[in-house]
Design an enzyme around this catalytic site. Structure first.
Site, mmCIF file in Angstrom:
data_model
loop_
_atom_site.group_PDB
_atom_site.id
_atom_site.type_symbol
_atom_site.label_atom_id
_atom_site.label_comp_id
_atom_site.label_asym_id
_atom_site.label_seq_id
_atom_site.Cartn_x
_atom_site.Cartn_y
_atom_site.Cartn_z
ATOM 1 N N TYR A 141 0.820 -1.207 0.000
ATOM 2 C CA TYR A 141 0.000 0.000 0.000
ATOM 3 C C TYR A 141 0.862 1.267 0.000
ATOM 4 O O TYR A 141 0.437 2.303 -0.487
ATOM 5 C CB TYR A 141 -0.891 0.035 1.255
ATOM 6 C CG TYR A 141 -2.243 -0.595 1.088
ATOM 7 C CD1 TYR A 141 -2.385 -1.870 0.561
ATOM 8 C CD2 TYR A 141 -3.389 0.087 1.478
ATOM 9 C CE1 TYR A 141 -3.637 -2.449 0.431
ATOM 10 C CE2 TYR A 141 -4.643 -0.479 1.356
ATOM 11 C CZ TYR A 141 -4.768 -1.751 0.831
ATOM 12 O OH TYR A 141 -6.003 -2.314 0.711
ATOM 13 N N LYS A 192 2.927 -15.381 1.763
ATOM 14 C CA LYS A 192 3.047 -16.059 0.471
ATOM 15 C C LYS A 192 4.544 -16.309 0.290
ATOM 16 O O LYS A 192 5.175 -15.863 -0.672
ATOM 17 C CB LYS A 192 2.454 -15.155 -0.633
ATOM 18 C CG LYS A 192 2.348 -15.807 -1.994
ATOM 19 C CD LYS A 192 1.238 -16.845 -2.090
ATOM 20 C CE LYS A 192 1.310 -17.573 -3.410
ATOM 21 N NZ LYS A 192 0.356 -18.690 -3.516
ATOM 22 N N ASP A 224 -3.409 -17.953 -0.073
ATOM 23 C CA ASP A 224 -4.464 -18.590 -0.878
ATOM 24 C C ASP A 224 -5.171 -19.677 -0.061
ATOM 25 O O ASP A 224 -6.400 -19.773 -0.043
ATOM 26 C CB ASP A 224 -3.906 -19.134 -2.211
ATOM 27 C CG ASP A 224 -2.641 -19.970 -2.059
ATOM 28 O OD1 ASP A 224 -2.058 -20.011 -0.959
ATOM 29 O OD2 ASP A 224 -2.238 -20.598 -3.060
ATOM 30 N N ASP A 248 -6.381 -6.810 4.073
ATOM 31 C CA ASP A 248 -7.537 -6.135 3.476
ATOM 32 C C ASP A 248 -8.486 -7.179 2.900
ATOM 33 O O ASP A 248 -9.695 -7.156 3.139
ATOM 34 C CB ASP A 248 -7.051 -5.179 2.372
ATOM 35 C CG ASP A 248 -8.199 -4.470 1.684
ATOM 36 O OD1 ASP A 248 -9.105 -3.996 2.390
ATOM 37 O OD2 ASP A 248 -8.198 -4.409 0.435
ATOM 38 N N ASP A 252 -12.328 -8.791 4.620
ATOM 39 C CA ASP A 252 -13.649 -8.743 3.980
ATOM 40 C C ASP A 252 -14.259 -10.134 3.954
ATOM 41 O O ASP A 252 -15.460 -10.316 4.182
ATOM 42 C CB ASP A 252 -13.539 -8.238 2.527
ATOM 43 C CG ASP A 252 -13.785 -6.738 2.421
ATOM 44 O OD1 ASP A 252 -13.433 -6.020 3.371
ATOM 45 O OD2 ASP A 252 -14.319 -6.294 1.388
#
Ligand code: IPM
Ligand code: MG
Length: 360
Positions: A141, A192, A224, A248, A252
């Site tokens: 970000y 990851k 994942d 982020d 959600d």
């Protein structure tokens, strides 16, 4: 000395849900005799319209000097044509970075009354209580360089930089380990590391930190797989810690397990426990101004503010209990509606929470 809260409602449904949270704040001030002063400011599209920028220097100064910020939501189609550097979201990102609010706590708790509203089978989510600890001021970000450049052949290329310094990983890992100690004693770090060096370092640093927290059981998961596990068997998680972008996305996903993203609050804290509190959901421009938005995530964000930045755990408990009470009564906004419930608007839902708080 009275505590200072800066209220930044933002755009879309932000002002509507903020109004309800402020009604709740007035009610608890009255019931608990709290000495809190509230001031108001503009952020996001609302600030672009008035000041030309999504966060004015004056608002930033006021934010820095307040004990806590109650934030609504930013963004909307009106401002989609703004250049990236002046988008409404930049106001939020600047607040996070200027106040060094690196620790984002996103609890995903299922109110038992809402088990039916989850998109998963209720037995998979009954009793769900996860805490996502998201690093909020670093990673892709904020990484530099970033931008869009034109290559020699005339083709455009977009680029961002995914970067984490060891110290940034260490401080968020500490927050997550400490949270796990206070909860179920389990921490899952999401990365990851099979592909990205930056997250391989993340994993190494988290493992190093785990030496100081022998009472916490640490595990690691690729992002994942974590996304899949969240919708397959979410109750396996206690605390999850991850970087800005993965956090982020996963938050959600976790939010939806609880029935609606309209229920989830969050806290973003710095080293001084100064904090910004906001719903996990966005500005929902499609339902703005229609008295349809669920104000509960904003109201629960106020509860987190009282707990973490003002040290008023008992007041936070009372607000959370009032929210649970309105759900018990069968009151629902559209996003959490189910058969036999009483459908309500934003304002009526806020009134109902106030009613429960004051036992009207
Ligand atoms: C969130 C939001 C923000 C983010 C946006 C509005 C910049 O999605 O808080 O999760 O990406 O962090
Ligand atoms: Mg998000």
């Amino acid at each position: 000395m009275s505590k200072q809260i800066l209220c930044l409602p933002g755009d879309g449904i932000g002002p509507e849900i903020m109004t309800e949270a402020l009604k709740v704040l007035d009610a608890v001030k009255q019931r608990f005799g709290l000495d809190i002063e509230v001031s108001h400011g503009l952020v996001g599209g609302a600030a672009i319209d008035k000041d030309g920028v999504p966060l004015s220097d004056e608002t930033l100064v006021r934010a820095k000097s307040s004990d806590a910020i109650l934030f609504g939501a930013v963004g909307g189609p009106e401002w989609d044509s703004q250049p990236m550097a002046n988008r409404p979201e930049k106001g939020l990102l600047k607040l996070r970075s200027e106040l060094d609010l690196f620790a984002n706590l996103r609890p995903a708790i299922l109110f038992p009354q809402l088990a039916e509203a989850s998109s998963l089978k209720s037995e998979l989510v009954a009793g769900l209580d996860i805490l996502i600890v998201r690093e909020l001021t670093g990673g892709i970000y904020f990484g530099e360089p970033r931008g869009v450049r034109t290559l020699e052949n005339g083709e455009r290329e977009g680029f961002n930089t995914y970067v984490y310094r060891e110290s940034e990983v260490r401080r968020i890992a500490k927050v997550a380990f400490e949270a796990a100690q206070k909860r179920g004693g389990r921490l899952c770090s999401v990365d990851k590391s099979n592909v990205l060096e930056v997250t391989a370092l993340w994993r190494d640093v988290v493992i190093e930190e785990s030496g100081s927290y022998s009472d916490v059981e640490l595990s690691h998961m690729y992002v994942d797989n974590a996304a899949m596990q969240l919708v397959r068997a979410p109750k396996q998680f206690d605390v999850m810690v991850t970087g800005n972008m993965f956090g982020d996305i996963l938050s959600d996903c976790a939010a939806m397990l609880t029935g609606s993203i309209g229920m989830l609050p969050s806290a973003s804290l710095n080293e001084k426990n100064q904090g910004m509190y906001e719903p996990v959901h966005g500005s929902a421009p499609d339902i703005a101004g229609e008295n349809k938005a669920n104000p509960l995530a904003q109201i629960l964000s106020l509860a987190m503010l009282l707990r973490y930045s003002l040290g008023k755990g008992e007041v936070a408990d009372a607000i959370e209990k009032a929210v649970s009470d309105v759900l018990d009564k069968g009151y629902r906004t559209g996003d959490i509606a189910s058969e036999g419930c009483q459908l309500m608007g934003t304002v009526e839902m806020g009134d109902a929470v106030v009613g429960c708080l004051l036992n009207l």
